[in-house]
Enzyme design. Sequence first.
Site, PDB file in Angstrom:
ATOM      1  N   GLY B 735       0.808  -1.231   0.000  1.00 20.71           N
ATOM      2  CA  GLY B 735       0.000   0.000   0.000  1.00 20.71           C
ATOM      3  C   GLY B 735       0.827   1.260   0.000  1.00 20.71           C
ATOM      4  O   GLY B 735       0.405   2.295  -0.513  1.00 20.71           O
ATOM      5  N   GLU B 736       2.001   1.214   0.592  1.00 18.29           N
ATOM      6  CA  GLU B 736       2.746   2.454   0.760  1.00 18.29           C
ATOM      7  C   GLU B 736       4.035   2.539  -0.041  1.00 18.29           C
ATOM      8  O   GLU B 736       4.434   3.609  -0.476  1.00 18.29           O
ATOM      9  CB  GLU B 736       3.020   2.670   2.250  1.00 18.29           C
ATOM     10  CG  GLU B 736       1.750   3.189   2.898  1.00 18.29           C
ATOM     11  CD  GLU B 736       1.647   2.928   4.368  1.00 18.29           C
ATOM     12  OE1 GLU B 736       1.755   3.888   5.118  1.00 18.29           O
ATOM     13  OE2 GLU B 736       1.466   1.763   4.777  1.00 18.29           O
TER      14      GLU B 736
END
Lengths: 325, 775
Positions: B735-736
Amino acid sequence: MNNFAYTQAASTKEATTAKEADKQAAFIGGGTTLLDIMKSNIEQHTLLIDINKLALLGITNAAEGLRIGALERMSDVGEHPQVVQNYPVISQALLASASPQLRNMASMGGNLLQKTRCGYYRDTAFPCNKRVPGSGCPAQQGDNRNLAIFGTSPSCIATNASDLAVALVALEAKLTLENPKGATRTVPLADFYKLPGSTPHLENHLLPGELITAITVPAAAHARKSHYLKVRDRASYAYALVSAAVGLDVQGGTIRSARVALGGVGTVPWRVPAVEKALVGKAPTEDNFRAAAALAVRDAQPREHNKFKVELAQRTLVRALVEVI
Amino acid sequence: MDTEPQFFDQPGGYVGKPLVRVEGREKVTGKAKYAAEFALPGLTYGVFTTSPIAKGKITRIDTSAAAREPGVLAVLTHQNLPKLAKTPNDPQGKKDIGAPMGFLPLTGDEIFYAAQPVALVVADTLEHATHAATLVQVSYQKSEPLANFKQPKAELFDPEKVQDGKQKGHTRRGEPQAAFASAPIQLTATYNHPVYNHNPMEPGSTTAHWEAPDRLTIYESTQGVTRTQSAVAAMTGMPREQIRVITKYLGGGFGCKGATWPHTILTVQAAKAVGRPVKLMLTREQMFTSMGHREDQEQVMQLGATADGKLTSLVHTKKSTTSPWDNYAEPNSKIVDLLYASPTFESSYELARANVMTSTFMRAPGEAPGSFAIECSMDDLAYRVGVDPIEIRLRNYADHDYGTGQPWSSKSLKQCYARGAELFGWNKRNPKPGATRDGRYLVGMGMASASYPVHNSSGTARARLYADGHAVVQAGATDLGTGTYTVMTQVAADSLGLPIEKVRFELGDTLLPTAPNSGGSVAAGTVSSSVYLACQDVWQKLIKAAVIDRKSPLYRAKPEDVAVEKGRLFLKKDPKKGEAFGELMKRGEMTDIEGMAQGKYGSGYEDTAAAKNADPTQKDQAGHHSMHSFGAHFCEVRVDMDLGTIRVSKWVSVIGAGRILNAQTARSQIIGGAIFGIGSALMEETIRDQNFSRYTNADLAGYHVPVNADIPDMTVEFVEEHDPHINAMGVKGIGEIAMVGVAAAVANAVYHATGKRLRDLPLTPDKVLMAGLNS
Ligand SMILES: Cc1cc2nc3c(=O)[nH]c(=O)nc-3n(C[C@H](O)[C@H](O)[C@H](O)COP(=O)(O)OP(=O)(O)OC[C@H]3O[C@@H](n4cnc5c(N)ncnc54)[C@H](O)[C@@H]3O)c2cc1C
Ligand code: SF4
């Protein structure tokens, strides 16, 4: 937002008399400016007069020029073959505005009366002379990156945000206005807008009850060879940092007539006659464009964060001229 | 479990495949219910009145006009808000609640930041409430606010710890200052970031429904139902189990929905006051001042190196703005310490209090801005030494984590560089900056490394397998819109050997087993591991049932001799001997059977016990390994030097992040993260007026996020990676990482295009233009 009444006008007469009768009334076209302004409590209207059923339509191109009904949608005008071919600057300015969804809703008349994007104006928590006369102008010492360098006053430095208006002012367009008595008058768009001076809340010369019914644009060689260039923070769907509307009539290697206006830099759409004059009689070269463009910014009054516009305005103008030839 | 789960490449397997979203149809047909879409009987609407000023005191508040409006049920202010058991206004309360902000509006007459709520109006319709909220008359005694750490009046202080006490502010290895002083190459550069706001598509919202005095249901737009539940429990003084929090769908969060912000508890109190369910949805404008932001910050990156470009010293300092109550700063220094083999390192932070709300985690908190500083400075080093930007990174390649001294659990960064360069056509790059043209445009190519930790986390899941061959699998996780429903369904289907349409995965409800907050990229790894293990638990139970069932072919076998594949239990030594689970269950008159298990960080298939008894302050190092995903971004830009515009014209991201659960949703994640990063590099910025400490562009017309026209076709690839240490599924989370290094890759490409180094984000036309003028 306050409570308001809504009525659909069946005739221009009905619309204009209803408006004249109620000082707090507003016409509503596409509503893409008006609803935002009302939801943010910037304006409180007691009555909305829907003008969308009025027959203010039609895009017609004749020998003398172009006529556009005030209720034509931005997308329809922007994509109209006659406009694309004979008035490219108008088409390009429209299609570089807002987003497809907004352009499908928004009317030509409404576009010319849209409100500034000055962040202080848009938030009622701030003072703002345009919104509340006499309350002050925090933009002078604050976030003025997007604001004007021409036509400013100590009271207001807000830019007129319309792209269309820049193109129309360059081409010397006129508005047809109808009053509650049913009488019409025509006003050059350039004379329609007011500089802020000490009364920035008064933005134009519309009289009580007056309705914009049409826009006319004279036919001209420089209109056929015209162009709109818009520089912005993202590739699409953003207001202009600086824009340029230009039209040239070049014959035999010499510029016969030129039309030049700038957007994103003026409190009103900013036509620059000095540049036009300097171009006429010259060869359409980049050097000549550059020399002429320098004249555009002679009177610039930049603030802390919009100094870059002085340079960007010249370059945008030069590029627009290079691209049009 | 001691081997890597192996169902993936089997014919008919689902894990890893580019499956379309299982909830896609619900979403596009409007059936998917987001938090603000529950039409409860008697629902009422809450709207805030907010403060126009950023600092001062409420001297008088008159609610009578608002209260007289038709439909108005209550006007809550600090004078009549129902009392709470705890507020975050004192440090202990803040800690017990887990509140991101040490202040709850409507608990006092002081104004600390612009747009602070001062009243909450509840009415029968949204329109009535919205209008009445404008009629609350508030008088203020104004004081001069402070807008940021750069103002002359700002007082910088050393916070000792940052990110709300979670991270050390000071770190030092060796003697970096001395090493710097004696380094043949010394580079010092300053980097500036503006305020960024998360602006997920779905604004924050709460619908609070007191079904009984001891039964509260909250429909919340949150990245973690459990965290919301415990925060509300602490504030109301209710036992957790009396509070149910539901989040079935989320329209993005990016960190701003990772914690419980004031509007949630204020809505709960409003519902209590009016005795009816209350829904409050933040407006877009309020999203800029209600759920945190990424703080405005300045980083100074000092880098010492040998003549051939080997790092000898890294010194990083950061100054940033924080709120009147909290010491929040993103921990930028972690990634600076981690990426390269520098023998010495030092970091420190300084904060100044200003009249702003508390900043919070925003996608890759610390890693995103930290990587901008280190990855631009490494680029400078490459030019200084005269080697390729990839080569400089290889020369400083960290073969272990220099910060902790631990080995990597896995690292594929070299492969990411190599594959990225190949996909991008890096070898066609003219090394000279400012030397490549395409018509009017200067063309530049830049790259940057990316890394993101696998954070400590754990969670449980439940799998219920029915004899008729369908299953319901549950975990109280969140799907941020990124594909959690889909990937967990895939994992469950493969683990249970069922066709995917026979498996239903449920999430987003505190009645379900507890899953971690969806933040810090932990959800995919933790929840998939707990789902996988819960399914294994089902098989273990069935194996036990089989070996004591006289009629089973497996009767009297030792459980450890029995294996399961595609729903068939069989003897490992004699696979012909066995039976399908359905037969076993039907014979035993079992309609269903349930498995439950915990998935855990550091509990990989070779390291199962590693995370147990971890030192809680050093949680992320608990696994004897340093666990991170790595990647590389490659960017091509076209810069119009006359007009100052930058367009990204080509993009490649190659990521090594352990097992990839779904090729399509994973690709979308990486694209989304990279676009998020491109936005921060080129256009995003929340502008805070210096005199009013109030934002001047709090809407999506003024806060620019990239539109389609800003983004080229993007290429994404994953390096195959098997990590036995991180968790049962070997999934690191993506996600990051997709956003880390992106701004640097863009800025590096701009430097390569123009020969101008721009270090103040975002790189808008005015800055490019001025950089060109000032040379
Ligand atoms: C997010 C966003 C981005 C935008 N970006 C751009 C951009 O890049 N460039 C740009 O140029 N514009 C942009 N716009 C502005 C947009 O073009 C205007 O909102 C639109 O043109 C207004 O037209 P409308 O018909 O919706 O006007 P309305 O909202 O209906 O009316 C606007 C005003 O004009 C008055 N009015 C309308 N019609 C008449 C008439 N015939 N006679 C007299 N008065 C009338 C109304 O009373 C009202 O005061 C943007 C708008 C938004 C919301
Ligand atoms: S520039 Fe004009 S619109 Fe903006 S704050 Fe000043 S007065 Fe208001």
